[in-house]
Scaffold this active site. Structure first.
Site, PDB file in Angstrom:
ATOM      1  CD  GLU A 450      -2.726  -1.259  -0.116  1.00 38.53           C
ATOM      2  OE1 GLU A 450      -2.926  -0.250  -0.803  1.00 38.53           O
ATOM      3  OE2 GLU A 450      -3.104  -2.389  -0.463  1.00 38.53           O
ATOM      4  CG  HIS A 541      -5.893  -6.766  -8.038  1.00 41.45           C
ATOM      5  ND1 HIS A 541      -6.867  -5.806  -8.190  1.00 41.45           N
ATOM      6  CD2 HIS A 541      -5.169  -6.398  -6.945  1.00 41.45           C
ATOM      7  CE1 HIS A 541      -6.732  -4.889  -7.233  1.00 41.45           C
ATOM      8  NE2 HIS A 541      -5.707  -5.230  -6.466  1.00 41.45           N
TER       9      HIS A 541
END
Length: 954
Positions: A450, A541
């Protein structure tokens, strides 16, 4: 549909959400079409590790080279680096073909300095003062001994732009309305549902904010209004932020993608948060006085040192000032960890949740609560991430300016565990785990992932959609894992070294728990999946381990330190926002050469990409089992219609710059397609045909016109006009129907037109709070889903058939306890609809059938059991029903992509896969017999394809 209140699957596509992504610039910008069209020119591989002469790679659809290496051309050493960079581009106009190098049209985004006197200037392209999306050009220089020299350039500067005006015709208000409608459609689950008790409508809560007018660099350019739509996903309470681009002349949404950067694919949300001030007494204290030594226990049982801060009242707070210089409390970051337990994820994206404050331990020794909440891991790991970037690359925090680093820990979604984490532009947000998952800060690679999104945002700023988004994810995975290994003393030789999220589970083994594996061996030919922007933001993803796997292989073979330096240099000094896999490969190779690798090491770098199928022209290896009718149709947010042996579909030109026009052809694939609509600068969309007439919607700045033209030719007729948004346009015989948004009541209504008489009406007479949509039409009978009050005023869902000629209505046998109804289809002898009565919210829905008079109800596919599907939409002929199944996408895989299934009208024999293509299958439409057409994303482009019979099992 603005009235749906639950989205079944993040990958579901409706009449307006399909965008599948291919390669590089075209991947995102070929109108971000269901798929991309044009391929950018691949950066050339150079044979030597340190070329003696400069090497120039041409750009794609531009005269400006995409990559120049091996230069040593002196520029002015005085003045700013940005001025020197612009001066170089001006002096070498014959090489770069940039007509205006002034600061007005080449705005400095920033200059990054690295050890060895390296400078990288990022310049943003503007056209007549309007920013060009992804138009960014880099100039790399060295500054030593009072001299400055350019060593290379790279990026995307679009020289073909030629717009007659940069003044929008569409008002900001209209653009916001259209953007909100497009986002509401994306977050619909394809069902009409009754509002919650006490509510009159079930409209999702979305808000649009106008940004700058922006040029999409397709062909000569497409002028758009950029609208950011925020809110909460009505399905699961997760935050939403969609970046929507509305054509500035017609008002049609030509591109939409999520700005979120999640660890997985379930969360959404990004944006600017409110500033949070440092403690008031921090400015007067020396740096070492700001740090209180504490300790805590991580989830894995390891006891670690935790740096805290004591405020003027003597209260401890989870703030770490240890990275600041001892002689200057103003230099260095504040790393702060906040207690967001129980706060909704939607309230934590783009804003600061009300009442959230620092974790405030009573003593420096943090107890079990701080372990279980994830606070210890989040706080400790944030410091490790900072140290990694500072020690290896000299980087000062995420923004390279030692900006504050914030972590919010423990958010939930609709009061339930939120098994995800995200970066929202200024802070990290970690979900409270549930089931077998711990809080998502429990694994250092999640924290590193992140925070690396923050680093990417402040360097290449890779657009979070399609291949550029997959690279964004890949880099976050690569560095997140590299940080994890270093912080925890794990070797690259460990069989689990490539796993991400492996420490998040309470009972599962690391390999069972892991959410991704950088050693999964993914390749473009075997694993690349063309996905819609509604599906995983175009595969960010799904496809990331193809690229991250190549980087990880390189790290294993070159060693961690050299590989990390190469990848970071490629990110910080070569990559630009719209780069795809091929450009990413070229950036890494060029960075390796710049860093002086040997020929043997350069061979390893190239071999790593080759092993994962990332080489120029890799898209050609993606195969299909379907017949291609039209390739590279290059469209977004519109589907395909078929009937009577004909199809109608919107289509743009090769570079996607042309407004959509409607084309018609034979569903057999024989013959040449014919242009039906005028090329009038409007967007002609939502085409349908019954084999005799083609209808479509013409979007212009003045509203939406419903157009019709005979298949045999002749004049085009304007049969209806409306000032609001529409969807679901269908035609049969003399009748046309579509769904229109009613802004007065905030609902949708089915509107129908008699083309012979010109009469226009609403199926429910426009009664307040009556909701209708998802219509189909056959022989003057219109079937549609509805939500209406019963005799007691309770809102009930149902399916109704209207005889348009007589006004007579027939109710289909929908039980009173049904929670939602979906797309209808009507044939000569039956009415079909989707029906959801699952209080457990499994995501699956039944397909039901009845005779046109409501008799003989049959379950075509059940809501539970072996033949149950995640029915999202359907289409039918007399011989077969074709269902789009959109499984819930908790973690993305090919089997969560929307796929087509076909079943007989009576349901006997169960559903079969229409096609085994592994990409997204969107907008299925039935012709005659068992023939089905759809827009397919398998090849990395938007292709109109067909099959005459199902493939069976895949």
């Amino acid at each position: 549909m603005r009235t749906s209140v639950r989205r079944r699957a993040a990958g579901s596509q409706g009449r307006r959400t399909g965008v599948v992504v291919g390669q590089g610039i075209a991947a995102l910008l070929a109108t971000a079409g269901l798929m991309a069209t044009a391929m950018p020119a691949a950066h050339a591989d150079t044979a030597a590790a340190a070329p003696a002469a400069s090497d120039t790679t041409p750009g794609s659809e531009t005269d400006t080279p995409s990559l120049v290496t091996g230069l040593h051309e002196e520029v002015a050493a005085t003045g700013s680096a940005a001025d020197a960079a612009r001066g170089h581009l001006k002096a070498k106009k014959g090489r770069y073909h940039i007509a205006d190098t002034s600061a007005q049209d080449l705005t400095s985004v920033g200059t990054t300095t690295e050890k060895g006197g390296k400078e990288t200037v990022r310049l943003q392209q503007k056209y007549k003062g309007v920013e060009v999306l992804g138009g960014q050009y880099l100039v790399r220089m060295t500054k030593k001994d009072g001299k400055r020299a350019v060593t290379g350039t790279s990026g995307n500067y679009f020289t073909k732009l030629k717009l007659s005006t940069v003044t929008p015709k569409v008002s900001e208000k209209t653009a916001i309305e259209r953007a909100i409608g497009a986002v509401a459609a994306k977050y619909s689950d394809g069902l009409l549902r009754a509002p919650a008790k006490g509510q009159k409508t079930a409209e999702a809560d979305f808000k649009g904010t106008a940004g700058a007018v922006t040029i999409l660099p397709q062909g000569t350019g497409v002028l758009t209004r950029h609208i950011t739509v925020t809110g909460t996903n009505p399905a699961d309470g997760t935050p939403v932020q969609q970046e929507v681009y509305i054509d500035a002349h017609s008002g049609f949404p030509v591109m939409q993608y999520s700005g979120i950067k999640t660890f997985g694919a379930t969360g959404t949300g990004t944006g600017a948060t409110e500033d949070v001030a440092a403690p008031a007494d921090a400015a007067t204290a020396a740096a070492d006085q700001l740090v209180v030594k504490g300790s805590g226990v991580r989830y894995n049982g390891q006891k670690v040192d935790i740096n805290l801060y004591k405020d003027s009242k003597g209260l401890l707070q989870m703030i770490d000032y240890s990275k600041r210089a001892a002689d200057s409390p103003y230099e260095g970051p504040m790393i702060a960890t906040y207690d967001a337990r129980g706060r909704e994820a939607g309230s934590a994206s783009g804003v600061w949740p009300v009442g959230v404050n620092y974790f405030q331990p009573a003593t420096p020794d943090l107890g079990e609560d701080y372990t279980n909440s994830g606070a210890v891991d989040a706080h400790w790991a944030a410091g490790k991430v900072y140290d990694y970037y500072k020690n290896h690359f000299g980087r000062k925090g995420l923004d390279n300016k030692d900006g504050f680093i914030y972590s919010l820990v423990g958010v939930v979604s609709n009061g339930q565990p939120y098994n995800n984490a995200f970066w929202d532009g200024t802070k990290m947000v970690y979900g409270q785990g549930g089931g077998d998952f711990r809080t998502f800060s429990a694994d250092t690679d999640v924290v590193g992932h992140e925070m690396t999104h923050g680093v990417v945002e402040h360097t290449a700023n890779l657009v979070y959609a399609g291949q550029s988004g997959a690279m964004n994810e890949a880099l976050a995975d690569y560095f997140g894992n590299a940080i994890d290994l270093e912080a925890n003393g794990q070797s690259m030789d460990d069989p689990d070294a490539g796993l991400l999220g492996e420490d998040l589970c309470t009972t599962l083994s690391p390999r069972e728990c892991a959410l991704r594996d950088l050693n999964d061996g993914a390749t473009t030919s075997k694993n690349f999946i063309g996905a819609t922007y509604g599906g995983d933001n175009g595969g960010v993803h799904l496809n990331s381990t193809i690229f991250s796997g190549a980087l990880w292989d390189m790290r294993q073979d070159l060693g961690a330190e050299l590989a990390d330096q190469i990848v970071y240099r490629a990110l910080s000094a070569y990559m630009t926002p719209l780069d795809g896999f091929t450009e990413g490969r070229a950036a890494v190779i060029a960075a390796a050469q710049e860093l002086g690798v040997t020929k043997a090491q350069l061979k390893i770098v190239k071999r790593s990409f080759d092993a994962h199928g990332i080489a120029p022209g890799w898209e050609k290896a993606l195969g299909i089992d379907t017949d291609t009718i039209l390739s590279k149709v290059n469209i977004h947010s519109t589907g395909v219609g078929a009937g009577g042996g004909k199809y109608a579909v919107s289509r743009s030109n090769e570079d996607g710059s042309e407004p959509y026009s409607v084309w018609m052809g034979n569903t057999s694939g024989k013959g040449q397609p014919q242009l039906v609509s005028a090329n009038n600068g409007d967007y002609n969309v939502y085409a349908d045909t019954d084999g005799k007439t083609v209808v479509w919607a013409d979007y212009s700045s003045n509203g939406v016109r419903i157009m019709a033209r005979s298949v045999k030719g002749g004049l085009t007729k304007n049969i209806d006009s409306i000032g609001t948004d529409i969807s679901g346009l269908v035609v049969d015989g003399d009748w046309v129907a579509y769904t229109a948004f009613n802004p007065q009541f905030g609902v949708t209504n089915v509107r129908y037109v008699n083309m012979k008489t010109g009469a226009v009406a609403l199926v429910d007479g426009g009664r307040p709070y009556n909701i209708s949509g998802l219509a189909s039409i056959k022989d003057g009978r219109i079937a549609y889903a509805k939500v209406a009050p019963d005799a007691k005023g309770n809102m009930k869902v149902g399916v109704e058939v209207l005889d348009a000629a007589t006004g007579a209505k027939t109710q289909m046998p929908v039980p009173d306890d049904v929670m939602g109804v979906g797309q209808t289809a009507i044939t000569d002898d039956g009415v079909f609809w989707i029906e959801d009565n699952d209080a457990t919210d499994s995501g699956k829905a039944a397909v039901r059938r009845a005779n046109p008079d409501g008799s003989n109800p049959v379950t075509v596919t059940p809501e539970a059991g072996a033949d149950a599907l995640y029915a999202y939409t359907l289409t039918a002929s007399d011989d077969a029903v074709t269902i789009t199944s959109a499984p819930p996408a908790t973690w993305w895989a090919n089997d969560t992509m929307t796929k087509l299934f076909q079943v007989s009208p009576d349901g006997k024999g169960g559903p079969q896969r229409v096609s085994c293509n592994r990409g997204e299958q969107a907008f299925g439409t039935a012709d005659e017999g068992r023939r089905v057409l759809w827009l397919d994303g398998t090849t990395g482009y938007t292709n109109l394809v067909k099959r005459d019979r199902p493939a069976g099992k895949c």
